[in-house]
Design a protein around this motif. Structure first.
Motif, mmCIF file in Angstrom:
data_model
loop_
_atom_site.group_PDB
_atom_site.id
_atom_site.type_symbol
_atom_site.label_atom_id
_atom_site.label_comp_id
_atom_site.label_asym_id
_atom_site.label_seq_id
_atom_site.Cartn_x
_atom_site.Cartn_y
_atom_site.Cartn_z
ATOM 1 N N TYR A 96 -0.727 7.917 9.428
ATOM 2 C CA TYR A 96 -0.572 8.180 7.629
ATOM 3 C C TYR A 96 0.058 9.895 6.934
ATOM 4 O O TYR A 96 1.225 9.418 6.871
ATOM 5 C CB TYR A 96 -2.448 8.154 6.795
ATOM 6 C CG TYR A 96 -1.749 8.970 5.663
ATOM 7 C CD1 TYR A 96 -1.950 7.518 4.364
ATOM 8 C CD2 TYR A 96 -1.968 9.640 5.457
ATOM 9 C CE1 TYR A 96 -1.814 8.080 3.399
ATOM 10 C CE2 TYR A 96 -2.304 10.367 4.110
ATOM 11 C CZ TYR A 96 -1.537 9.477 3.220
ATOM 12 O OH TYR A 96 -1.478 9.818 1.556
ATOM 13 N N PHE A 116 0.594 -0.981 0.463
ATOM 14 C CA PHE A 116 -0.109 0.344 -0.238
ATOM 15 C C PHE A 116 0.983 1.364 -0.034
ATOM 16 O O PHE A 116 1.297 1.407 0.971
ATOM 17 C CB PHE A 116 -0.696 0.445 1.265
ATOM 18 C CG PHE A 116 -1.760 -1.200 1.557
ATOM 19 C CD1 PHE A 116 -2.621 -0.875 0.480
ATOM 20 C CD2 PHE A 116 -1.307 -1.892 2.223
ATOM 21 C CE1 PHE A 116 -3.823 -2.258 0.911
ATOM 22 C CE2 PHE A 116 -2.497 -3.151 2.002
ATOM 23 C CZ PHE A 116 -3.494 -3.892 1.816
ATOM 24 N N TYR A 134 -3.981 5.948 -1.796
ATOM 25 C CA TYR A 134 -3.798 5.001 -0.400
ATOM 26 C C TYR A 134 -4.834 4.335 0.304
ATOM 27 O O TYR A 134 -5.369 2.867 -0.494
ATOM 28 C CB TYR A 134 -3.312 5.205 0.480
ATOM 29 C CG TYR A 134 -2.789 3.923 1.944
ATOM 30 C CD1 TYR A 134 -1.779 3.686 2.256
ATOM 31 C CD2 TYR A 134 -3.938 4.068 2.823
ATOM 32 C CE1 TYR A 134 -1.285 3.276 3.239
ATOM 33 C CE2 TYR A 134 -3.676 2.927 3.584
ATOM 34 C CZ TYR A 134 -2.609 2.560 3.756
ATOM 35 O OH TYR A 134 -2.347 1.223 4.552
ATOM 36 N N ASP A 135 -5.845 5.251 -0.013
ATOM 37 C CA ASP A 135 -7.616 4.672 0.184
ATOM 38 C C ASP A 135 -8.183 4.360 -1.073
ATOM 39 O O ASP A 135 -8.957 3.426 -0.775
ATOM 40 C CB ASP A 135 -8.681 6.219 0.338
ATOM 41 C CG ASP A 135 -8.224 6.910 2.088
ATOM 42 O OD1 ASP A 135 -8.422 6.395 3.139
ATOM 43 O OD2 ASP A 135 -8.631 8.328 2.324
ATOM 44 N N LEU A 142 -5.666 -6.685 6.055
ATOM 45 C CA LEU A 142 -6.766 -5.529 6.017
ATOM 46 C C LEU A 142 -6.889 -4.670 7.801
ATOM 47 O O LEU A 142 -7.420 -3.392 7.072
ATOM 48 C CB LEU A 142 -8.145 -6.173 6.252
ATOM 49 C CG LEU A 142 -8.295 -6.674 5.028
ATOM 50 C CD1 LEU A 142 -9.866 -7.180 5.053
ATOM 51 C CD2 LEU A 142 -8.161 -5.237 3.460
ATOM 52 N N THR A 158 -5.045 3.921 7.119
ATOM 53 C CA THR A 158 -5.752 4.943 6.121
ATOM 54 C C THR A 158 -5.993 6.061 7.247
ATOM 55 O O THR A 158 -5.485 6.763 7.960
ATOM 56 C CB THR A 158 -6.858 3.939 6.409
ATOM 57 O OG1 THR A 158 -7.953 4.287 7.287
ATOM 58 C CG2 THR A 158 -7.437 2.976 5.380
ATOM 59 N N GLU A 172 -6.096 2.450 -2.350
ATOM 60 C CA GLU A 172 -5.637 1.199 -2.694
ATOM 61 C C GLU A 172 -6.624 -0.274 -1.415
ATOM 62 O O GLU A 172 -6.245 -1.264 -1.966
ATOM 63 C CB GLU A 172 -4.168 0.912 -2.642
ATOM 64 C CG GLU A 172 -3.266 2.107 -4.142
ATOM 65 C CD GLU A 172 -1.680 1.895 -3.234
ATOM 66 O OE1 GLU A 172 -1.730 1.015 -1.824
ATOM 67 O OE2 GLU A 172 -1.809 1.909 -4.169
ATOM 68 N N TYR A 173 -6.475 0.783 -0.497
ATOM 69 C CA TYR A 173 -7.592 0.265 1.106
ATOM 70 C C TYR A 173 -8.967 -0.386 0.286
ATOM 71 O O TYR A 173 -9.262 -1.907 0.648
ATOM 72 C CB TYR A 173 -7.915 0.820 1.938
ATOM 73 C CG TYR A 173 -8.202 0.362 3.353
ATOM 74 C CD1 TYR A 173 -7.534 -0.994 3.832
ATOM 75 C CD2 TYR A 173 -9.533 0.676 3.342
ATOM 76 C CE1 TYR A 173 -7.753 -1.426 4.700
ATOM 77 C CE2 TYR A 173 -10.006 0.598 4.889
ATOM 78 C CZ TYR A 173 -9.947 -1.284 5.129
ATOM 79 O OH TYR A 173 -10.243 -1.652 5.839
ATOM 80 N N ALA A 181 -8.690 -3.548 -1.456
ATOM 81 C CA ALA A 181 -8.628 -4.488 -0.473
ATOM 82 C C ALA A 181 -9.544 -4.895 -0.719
ATOM 83 O O ALA A 181 -9.415 -6.291 -0.326
ATOM 84 C CB ALA A 181 -7.354 -3.844 0.429
ATOM 85 N N ALA A 220 -2.893 -2.766 7.598
ATOM 86 C CA ALA A 220 -3.456 -1.678 6.073
ATOM 87 C C ALA A 220 -4.413 -0.366 6.557
ATOM 88 O O ALA A 220 -3.957 0.183 6.866
ATOM 89 C CB ALA A 220 -4.263 -2.307 4.825
ATOM 90 N N GLU A 221 -5.897 -0.678 7.196
ATOM 91 C CA GLU A 221 -6.657 0.337 8.225
ATOM 92 C C GLU A 221 -6.232 1.125 9.055
ATOM 93 O O GLU A 221 -6.608 2.336 9.367
ATOM 94 C CB GLU A 221 -8.028 -0.511 8.882
ATOM 95 C CG GLU A 221 -8.858 0.315 8.981
ATOM 96 C CD GLU A 221 -8.828 0.698 10.373
ATOM 97 O OE1 GLU A 221 -9.099 1.900 10.768
ATOM 98 O OE2 GLU A 221 -8.467 0.178 11.337
ATOM 99 N N SER A 242 -7.921 7.280 9.456
ATOM 100 C CA SER A 242 -8.226 5.919 11.025
ATOM 101 C C SER A 242 -7.617 6.953 12.158
ATOM 102 O O SER A 242 -6.613 7.648 11.795
ATOM 103 C CB SER A 242 -6.620 5.365 10.222
ATOM 104 O OG SER A 242 -6.513 4.191 11.743
#
Length: 320
Positions: A170, A130, A138-139, A155, A162, A141-142, A145, A158-159, A165
């Protein structure tokens, strides 16, 4: 269900682990090709200067390769943990796996490797990237996913990175990676300049350029280390906690920065204390340096054998 060979419909295809980083591989191959080219011409250098050139060129190539390669490395901030965790959403199945988090200057890599790899009639071997580079979302790509239905541990980590988050990781990691990368490119430019200046009759400026290279490499570390002031959210995977720490790329950059400072300081000190020794190390003669500094004729024109050959007029003309 036979249409997807036993894979649930919202999984387009079985997942496969990502291979070696292509940009990093290209950087390594380019510098290895340069080193190999130099080794091919090394036998043509006579005397003890051959070993001076060997150490000088290979050391310089190592510094340049390291400065470029760490841009594409994900091992600036790493953490790994073996745990038993849930595998997929809407399923009570659990797997035993090794989960890894690798943070780089341009994004993060999350690895999930089953122990053993074959569990639940699947091959559990993931390496997902990511990124937060320029022109990368990035959002998005998330969200991709989520649509692919990646495993829960991937996940979950990765969250945490974000932009929305609550951890707030980030923006800090994005800015730290951005400034560290920019500073390292400045260090690379000064590395090129130092190689040029060390091949001239004024090696002092090459030493100063090496000092600047080391200083900017250390500035990049300070920029990335600024994230240490940001409290990292607890990362709980099953019954275990993942605790990241500085990785290989961070420590290798630190060693390279210190090496540049030591080499630059050695060149500057030798310039003032032992200039003849410095010229020997750089394969320069004192007479050659004085000739070039005064704008005189090349040594071959002042050679007695050359004058006996009837070329004294040409020598005089050249000196004029």
């Amino acid at each position: 269900m036979t249409l997807w060979n036993g894979v649930l419909p919202f999984y387009p295809q079985p997942r496969h682990a990502a291979g070696f980083s292509v940009p990093l591989l290209i950087v390594i191959l380019v510098f290895l090709a340069l080193a190999a080219s130099f080794l091919l011409i090394l036998p043509g250098i006579r005397g003890h200067s051959r070993w001076f050139w060997l150490v000088r060129v290979l050391l310089s190539l190592f510094i340049g390769a390291e400065i470029v390669a760490v841009h594409f490395s994900s091992e600036w901030f790493v953490g790994r943990v073996n745990t038993s965790t849930s595998y997929k959403a809407f399923s009570a199945a659990r797997v035993t796996a090794n989960v890894g988090l690798l943070v780089g200057l341009q994004g993060i890599n999350i690895t999930l490797t089953g122990t053993p790899v074959q569990q639940l009639n699947e091959t559990i071997d993931y390496n997902e990237q990511f990124t937060w580079r320029l022109h990368e979302d990035y959002d998005a790509e998330y969200a991709d996913a989520l649509e692919k239905g990646l495993p829960d541990p991937v996940l979950y980590l990765a969250e945490k990175f974000t932009p929305s988050s609550p951890c707030g990781l980030y923006h800090q990691y994005h800015l730290a990676g951005h400034y560290a990368s920019a500073t390292l490119w400045v260090a690379f430019c000064f590395w090129i300049l130092s190689n040029v200046l060390l091949s001239t009759p004024a090696p002092l400026y090459g030493g100063l350029a090496l000092l600047t290279t080391g200083a900017f490499a250390l500035f990049a570390l300070f920029a990335f280390a600024s994230i240490s002031s940001v409290p990292l959210c607890p990362l709980h995977l099953g019954s275990s906690a993942l605790t990241p720490h500085y990785g290989a790329a961070f420590w290798v950059t630190l060693a390279t920065g210190i090496l540049c400072l030591l080499l630059g300081a050695a060149v500057v000190c030798l310039h003032y204390a032992r200039p003849s020794a410095l010229r020997t190390l750089l394969d320069q003669s004192a007479e050659d340096s004085r000739n070039q500094a005064k704008g005189g004729a090349p040594l071959i024109l002042n050679n007695p054998l050359y004058k006996q050959a009837g070329c004294s007029d040409l020598s005089t003309t050249t000196n004029l």
